[in-house]
Design a protein around this motif. Sequence first.
Motif, PDB file in Angstrom:
ATOM      1  N   LYS A  35      53.484 -11.004 -79.494  1.00 19.64           N
ATOM      2  CA  LYS A  35      53.089 -12.288 -80.053  1.00 19.64           C
ATOM      3  C   LYS A  35      52.044 -13.023 -79.225  1.00 19.64           C
ATOM      4  CE  LYS A  35      55.815 -12.316 -83.648  1.00 19.64           C
ATOM      5  NZ  LYS A  35      55.280 -12.391 -85.030  1.00 19.64           N
ATOM      6  N   ARG A  36      51.957 -12.706 -77.925  1.00 16.67           N
ATOM      7  CA  ARG A  36      51.014 -13.418 -77.059  1.00 16.67           C
ATOM      8  C   ARG A  36      50.633 -12.519 -75.898  1.00 16.67           C
ATOM      9  NH1 ARG A  36      51.972 -17.592 -72.762  1.00 16.67           N
ATOM     10  NH2 ARG A  36      50.005 -18.697 -72.472  1.00 16.67           N
ATOM     11  N   ASP A  47      56.064 -17.473 -68.159  1.00 15.09           N
ATOM     12  CA  ASP A  47      56.070 -17.612 -69.608  1.00 15.09           C
ATOM     13  C   ASP A  47      57.412 -17.284 -70.239  1.00 15.09           C
ATOM     14  OD1 ASP A  47      53.340 -18.354 -69.883  1.00 15.09           O
ATOM     15  OD2 ASP A  47      52.723 -16.248 -69.783  1.00 15.09           O
ATOM     16  N   HIS A 107      53.895 -18.439 -86.552  1.00 12.85           N
ATOM     17  CA  HIS A 107      53.441 -17.464 -85.550  1.00 12.85           C
ATOM     18  C   HIS A 107      54.598 -16.677 -84.946  1.00 12.85           C
ATOM     19  CE1 HIS A 107      50.786 -15.742 -82.479  1.00 12.85           C
ATOM     20  NE2 HIS A 107      51.801 -15.905 -81.644  1.00 12.85           N
ATOM     21  N   TRP A 108      55.733 -17.341 -84.709  1.00  6.58           N
ATOM     22  CA  TRP A 108      56.796 -16.745 -83.900  1.00  6.58           C
ATOM     23  C   TRP A 108      58.000 -16.247 -84.695  1.00  6.58           C
ATOM     24  CZ3 TRP A 108      55.839 -15.836 -78.874  1.00  6.58           C
ATOM     25  CH2 TRP A 108      54.863 -16.606 -78.222  1.00  6.58           C
ATOM     26  N   HIS A 115      48.664 -22.071 -75.791  1.00  2.46           N
ATOM     27  CA  HIS A 115      49.645 -21.352 -76.596  1.00  2.46           C
ATOM     28  C   HIS A 115      49.128 -21.250 -78.022  1.00  2.46           C
ATOM     29  CE1 HIS A 115      53.878 -21.190 -74.623  1.00  2.46           C
ATOM     30  NE2 HIS A 115      52.946 -20.966 -73.734  1.00  2.46           N
ATOM     31  N   PRO A 116      49.593 -20.271 -78.793  1.00  2.00           N
ATOM     32  CA  PRO A 116      49.242 -20.230 -80.212  1.00  2.00           C
ATOM     33  C   PRO A 116      49.595 -21.550 -80.894  1.00  2.00           C
ATOM     34  CG  PRO A 116      50.344 -18.200 -79.558  1.00  2.00           C
ATOM     35  CD  PRO A 116      50.454 -19.131 -78.394  1.00  2.00           C
TER      36      PRO A 116
END
Length: 238
Positions: A117-118, A125, A194-195, A45-46
């Motif tokens: 975002k990913r 997920d 990041h989120w 994950h980030p």
Amino acid sequence: MKIAMWSGPRNLSTALMYAFAARGDCAVWDEPFYAAYLRETGIAHPMHDQIIAAHEDDPERVAAGCVGEIPQEQSLFYQKHMTLHMIPEFDRGFMRDLTNVFLIRHPARVVASYAKKREGLTLADIGFVQQAELFDQVAGWMGEAPLVIDSADIRADPRAALTQLCEALGILFTENMLHWPAGPKPFDGVWAPHWYGTVHRSTGFEEPEGALPQLSADYQAIVDQALPYYEKLAAFRM
């Protein structure tokens, strides 16, 4: 009261956590099991390493914290949980001592938001299968369906939706829940940069969303897989 709000990612979950934090009588905990989930699964994950380094990664200690003394001498304890973090290896017994609520959002909106975002997202997920499983488990313990709230209803009329939620929880609604200061919060998880960009720019709930987003065939296939789980819980929404 200890409130466990169970959702997948990109479900309005951070904004709802901010709303409860703004009450003034409520401690909050941002995704308690995230580090333990990453440690156990090894999923990339980030900010993976930073999350494990900064947060408790022992699931038994996390569970104890969820049901232990409410922090900061507050009367309420709001826990923002991700359904995908509650993997089978983790004992769920602690959930019996919490007031479990389920926050849902249409999977098309979740997939469209998450994909920004990913990359390479899968059904696992976004937490819909896990959410339905947890819902069934809690319903089995309670002998009735637990509370379900849809993010679309919150955005359509935040005051009415949160008033109804608070009434169902047996707590008073306060106007403070409708607004919060812009920017990062001290209780944000280390993953916030990041989120949480959009919610950090907000000072309240956003306007209602428009039509469902158009998605690629691959992403639409994930939506189609998730939709029955969403619809199952949506049948019980307030």
